[in-house]
Design a protein around this motif. Structure first.
Motif, PDB file in Angstrom:
ATOM      1  N   GLY A 315       7.951 159.484  -3.218  1.00 51.86           N
ATOM      2  CA  GLY A 315       9.364 159.540  -3.597  1.00 51.86           C
ATOM      3  C   GLY A 315      10.278 158.882  -2.584  1.00 51.86           C
ATOM      4  O   GLY A 315      11.452 159.257  -2.445  1.00 51.86           O
ATOM      5  N   ILE A 316       9.781 157.877  -1.866  1.00 52.19           N
ATOM      6  CA  ILE A 316      10.555 157.213  -0.826  1.00 52.19           C
ATOM      7  C   ILE A 316      11.729 156.444  -1.436  1.00 52.19           C
ATOM      8  O   ILE A 316      11.558 155.682  -2.393  1.00 52.19           O
ATOM      9  CB  ILE A 316       9.665 156.252  -0.006  1.00 52.19           C
ATOM     10  N   THR A 317      12.900 156.647  -0.852  1.00 60.18           N
ATOM     11  CA  THR A 317      14.107 155.955  -1.322  1.00 60.18           C
ATOM     12  C   THR A 317      14.664 154.991  -0.281  1.00 60.18           C
ATOM     13  O   THR A 317      15.461 154.116  -0.607  1.00 60.18           O
ATOM     14  CB  THR A 317      15.202 156.966  -1.673  1.00 60.18           C
ATOM     15  N   HIS A 318      14.265 155.182   0.978  1.00 58.90           N
ATOM     16  CA  HIS A 318      14.756 154.340   2.071  1.00 58.90           C
ATOM     17  C   HIS A 318      13.583 153.955   2.976  1.00 58.90           C
ATOM     18  O   HIS A 318      12.757 154.812   3.302  1.00 58.90           O
ATOM     19  CB  HIS A 318      15.809 155.071   2.910  1.00 58.90           C
ATOM     20  N   VAL A 319      13.528 152.689   3.360  1.00 60.13           N
ATOM     21  CA  VAL A 319      12.483 152.210   4.263  1.00 60.13           C
ATOM     22  C   VAL A 319      13.140 151.580   5.482  1.00 60.13           C
ATOM     23  O   VAL A 319      13.988 150.677   5.359  1.00 60.13           O
ATOM     24  CB  VAL A 319      11.560 151.180   3.577  1.00 60.13           C
ATOM     25  N   LEU A 320      12.748 152.049   6.658  1.00 63.58           N
ATOM     26  CA  LEU A 320      13.198 151.462   7.917  1.00 63.58           C
ATOM     27  C   LEU A 320      11.982 150.824   8.587  1.00 63.58           C
ATOM     28  O   LEU A 320      11.047 151.521   8.996  1.00 63.58           O
ATOM     29  CB  LEU A 320      13.807 152.535   8.829  1.00 63.58           C
ATOM     30  N   ASN A 321      11.986 149.512   8.676  1.00 61.83           N
ATOM     31  CA  ASN A 321      10.879 148.759   9.262  1.00 61.83           C
ATOM     32  C   ASN A 321      11.247 148.390  10.698  1.00 61.83           C
ATOM     33  O   ASN A 321      12.132 147.560  10.932  1.00 61.83           O
ATOM     34  CB  ASN A 321      10.605 147.501   8.436  1.00 61.83           C
ATOM     35  N   ALA A 322      10.572 149.007  11.663  1.00 66.18           N
ATOM     36  CA  ALA A 322      10.849 148.737  13.074  1.00 66.18           C
ATOM     37  C   ALA A 322      10.065 147.534  13.589  1.00 66.18           C
ATOM     38  O   ALA A 322      10.124 147.239  14.780  1.00 66.18           O
ATOM     39  CB  ALA A 322      10.518 149.968  13.911  1.00 66.18           C
ATOM     40  N   ALA A 323       9.350 146.851  12.691  1.00 67.25           N
ATOM     41  CA  ALA A 323       8.577 145.664  13.072  1.00 67.25           C
ATOM     42  C   ALA A 323       8.851 144.544  12.085  1.00 67.25           C
ATOM     43  O   ALA A 323       7.947 143.868  11.596  1.00 67.25           O
ATOM     44  CB  ALA A 323       7.088 145.985  13.126  1.00 67.25           C
ATOM     45  N   ASP A 324      10.117 144.344  11.783  1.00 65.54           N
ATOM     46  CA  ASP A 324      10.523 143.339  10.801  1.00 65.54           C
ATOM     47  C   ASP A 324      10.367 141.941  11.404  1.00 65.54           C
ATOM     48  O   ASP A 324      10.300 141.783  12.618  1.00 65.54           O
ATOM     49  CB  ASP A 324      11.981 143.583  10.396  1.00 65.54           C
ATOM     50  N   GLY A 325      10.313 140.944  10.540  1.00 69.03           N
ATOM     51  CA  GLY A 325      10.322 139.571  11.019  1.00 69.03           C
ATOM     52  C   GLY A 325       9.053 138.797  10.698  1.00 69.03           C
ATOM     53  O   GLY A 325       8.015 139.361  10.349  1.00 69.03           O
ATOM     54  N   LYS A 326       9.147 137.490  10.856  1.00 66.42           N
ATOM     55  CA  LYS A 326       8.074 136.568  10.492  1.00 66.42           C
ATOM     56  C   LYS A 326       6.771 136.870  11.216  1.00 66.42           C
ATOM     57  O   LYS A 326       5.687 136.742  10.654  1.00 66.42           O
ATOM     58  CB  LYS A 326       8.530 135.142  10.795  1.00 66.42           C
ATOM     59  N   PHE A 327       6.856 137.286  12.471  1.00 69.25           N
ATOM     60  CA  PHE A 327       5.652 137.500  13.267  1.00 69.25           C
ATOM     61  C   PHE A 327       5.277 138.977  13.359  1.00 69.25           C
ATOM     62  O   PHE A 327       4.464 139.365  14.196  1.00 69.25           O
ATOM     63  CB  PHE A 327       5.858 136.915  14.668  1.00 69.25           C
ATOM     64  N   ASN A 328       5.873 139.800  12.518  1.00 65.94           N
ATOM     65  CA  ASN A 328       5.574 141.222  12.499  1.00 65.94           C
ATOM     66  C   ASN A 328       5.128 141.636  11.102  1.00 65.94           C
ATOM     67  O   ASN A 328       4.340 140.943  10.471  1.00 65.94           O
ATOM     68  CB  ASN A 328       6.798 142.023  12.964  1.00 65.94           C
ATOM     69  N   ILE A 329       5.668 142.763  10.625  1.00 65.56           N
ATOM     70  CA  ILE A 329       5.368 143.243   9.272  1.00 65.56           C
ATOM     71  C   ILE A 329       6.439 142.675   8.354  1.00 65.56           C
ATOM     72  O   ILE A 329       7.492 143.274   8.136  1.00 65.56           O
ATOM     73  CB  ILE A 329       5.358 144.789   9.226  1.00 65.56           C
ATOM     74  N   ASN A 330       6.177 141.493   7.817  1.00 69.10           N
ATOM     75  CA  ASN A 330       7.200 140.717   7.116  1.00 69.10           C
ATOM     76  C   ASN A 330       7.284 141.109   5.642  1.00 69.10           C
ATOM     77  O   ASN A 330       6.916 140.347   4.759  1.00 69.10           O
ATOM     78  CB  ASN A 330       6.890 139.222   7.270  1.00 69.10           C
ATOM     79  N   THR A 331       7.771 142.333   5.411  1.00 60.84           N
ATOM     80  CA  THR A 331       7.994 142.760   4.025  1.00 60.84           C
ATOM     81  C   THR A 331       9.401 142.357   3.601  1.00 60.84           C
ATOM     82  O   THR A 331       9.583 141.461   2.782  1.00 60.84           O
ATOM     83  CB  THR A 331       7.800 144.280   3.894  1.00 60.84           C
ATOM     84  N   GLY A 332      10.404 142.987   4.159  1.00 53.74           N
ATOM     85  CA  GLY A 332      11.785 142.641   3.833  1.00 53.74           C
ATOM     86  C   GLY A 332      12.264 143.297   2.560  1.00 53.74           C
ATOM     87  O   GLY A 332      11.482 143.876   1.788  1.00 53.74           O
ATOM     88  N   ALA A 333      13.559 143.182   2.307  1.00 55.43           N
ATOM     89  CA  ALA A 333      14.152 143.810   1.126  1.00 55.43           C
ATOM     90  C   ALA A 333      13.570 143.253  -0.166  1.00 55.43           C
ATOM     91  O   ALA A 333      13.441 143.975  -1.167  1.00 55.43           O
ATOM     92  CB  ALA A 333      15.669 143.631   1.158  1.00 55.43           C
ATOM     93  N   THR A 334      13.207 141.967  -0.169  1.00 56.36           N
ATOM     94  CA  THR A 334      12.692 141.362  -1.403  1.00 56.36           C
ATOM     95  C   THR A 334      11.350 141.969  -1.823  1.00 56.36           C
ATOM     96  O   THR A 334      11.011 141.976  -3.010  1.00 56.36           O
ATOM     97  CB  THR A 334      12.508 139.846  -1.222  1.00 56.36           C
TER      98      THR A 334
END
Length: 440
Positions: A315-334
């Motif tokens: 039931g997750i409604t919000h995701v905070l990615n502390a490893a965002d970016g091209k060279f990390n965990i590149n999920t993003g809002a899309t």
């Protein structure tokens, strides 16, 4: 697998060798020269003292081989680090497990574990039927440093003698920071030996006290350390006797009274030193890909972040990615555009010199906003141990008015975490700043 090399009972004591110079504590460079001189082959496991083994992840994960060796206890100096999957559940009831979430970097203060780990080894080997494996990833740096400290503390070897002893059976390579910490231990022990009436009370072997770090490590009956499963059971009993997880919110004044600090008032609280905080992070619970660490607040890894079905199930409604970016965990809002999920990304790196503190308040604000909408927030990085855990701790400190010690205890009750040394220092500064604000 390469065969374990056994330590013969009639092995000559290196301290009696005329080739060993013991006129004082050697320098780091001198120690490194000795370590590089070792010509013995590197095996997955070696017996370096009667019933005391040092090894790598291969042997640590090979439960069949551990049974053949008769291993009864495992001390993992790289708990929750990349590739290390051992914990109390992995080994079951036949092997007692202990874990230290140590980083193999010169900045990490491993010395805060020297006495407690040495006491664990000593108490274990007092049983003639016990066999203990101490390991890290390669069995060269973290685990070797703890074994050197054990030989120095309990067998009165100088650092030089301990090193010569170890390299007879296994090539080891503690990093330069650990070698310097071992040098300091050698100097400290030499000073104690010079005292005519023995060691003073404040230099005795670490034993349980009223400080929060030792409360997490020790049994009230006087045992130096507890197994991970015992810590979990005690924590569950403690939580059940007070409240369920849903009643944790809005009770920070009660948490403060049972934080384990020597002082019972907030006015007297001071952030513990780094060495004490690192002790608080000794393993306490088994971790999954995702764990709920606060009502509707989940902490996890990249595997869960990419598992949309799991996020929907939670039931997750919000995701905070502390490893965002091209060279990390590149999920993003899309990545979550087909889901009703609000996304916030922070391009942080799990390095001791990375400044995470500018993100403490924005991350706390995002988490608070998600929880205020009766949503469920998922905070993650690659493993959910360092970067993401740091931001969750900051949230609890900023929005739930916890001290850093209380926040660590709260999260560690549900998940193993290990913010790197730099992040831990930044959280300590946040703790200090928040305490100053509340005293105004």
């Amino acid at each position: 697998m390469a065969a374990a090399r056994s330590q013969p009972e009639d092995d000559p004591d290196p301290s009696n060798s005329s080739t060993i110079r013991d006129s004082g504590t050697p320098s780091v460079l001198e120690l490194e020269d000795i370590l590089e001189s070792s010509r013995v082959p590197l095996n997955h496991v070696d017996e370096v003292w009667p019933n005391l083994y040092i090894g790598d992840l291969v042997i640590a994960h090979d439960r069949k081989q551990l049974r053949r060796l008769g291993i009864t206890h495992v001390l993992n100096a790289a708990h929750s680090k990349w590739g290390s999957k051992g914990d109390a559940i992995f080994y079951g009831r036949k092997i007692k497990y202990f874990g230290i979430t140590a980083d193999d970097c010169p900045e990490f203060d491993l010395s805060s574990y020297f006495y407690t780990a040495a006491e664990l080894i000593h108490q274990t080997l007092r049983n003639p039927d016990a066999k203990l494996l101490v390991h890290c990833i390669l069995g060269l740096s973290r685990s070797a440093s703890l074994l050197l400290a054990y030989l120095m503390i309990y067998h009165e070897r100088s650092l030089l003698q301990a090193v010569h002893r170890m390299v007879l059976f296994r090539p080891i390579s503690p990093n330069c920071g650990f070698l310097e910490q071992l040098r300091n231990l050698d100097i400290e022990l030499n000073e104690k030996k010079k005292q005519p009436q023995g060691w003073p009370v404040d230099c005795q072997m670490i034993s349980p006290t009223d400080t929060v770090s030792h409360a997490l490590l020790s049994e009230p009956t006087g045992k130096a350390l507890s197994t991970a499963s015992e810590l979990v059971n005690r924590e569950e009993q403690d939580i059940n006797s007070r409240s369920n997880i849903g009643s944790m919110e809005g009770s920070s004044h009660r948490r403060r009274s049972r934080s384990g600090l020597q002082s019972g008032t907030e006015d007297d609280y001071e952030p513990p030193p780094m060495s004490e905080l690192q002790k608080c992070l000794w393993t306490r619970a088994s971790s999954s890909h995702v764990d709920q660490v606060w009502p509707n607040l989940h902490l996890g890894d990249a595997w869960t972040a990419r598992d949309k079905l799991m996020l929907q199930h939670l039931g997750i409604t919000h995701v905070l990615n502390a490893a965002d970016g091209k060279f990390n965990i590149n999920t993003g809002a899309t990545y979550y555009k087909d889901m009703n999920i609000q996304y916030y990304g922070i391009e942080a790196f799990d390095a001791t010199d990375f400044n995470m503190s500018p993100f403490f308040y924005p991350a706390a604000k995002f988490i608070r906003a998600g929880l205020n909408t009766v949503g469920k927030v998922f905070v993650h990085c690659a493993m959910g141990i360092s970067r993401a855990a740091t931001l969750v701790l900051a949230f609890l400190m900023i929005c739930e008015k916890m001290t850093l010690v209380e926040a660590i205890k709260t999260v560690s009750a549900h998940r193993n975490i290990s913010p790197n040394y730099g992040f831990l220092g930044q959280l300590r500064e946040l703790d200090r700043a928040l305490i100053r604000e509340r005293r105004r």
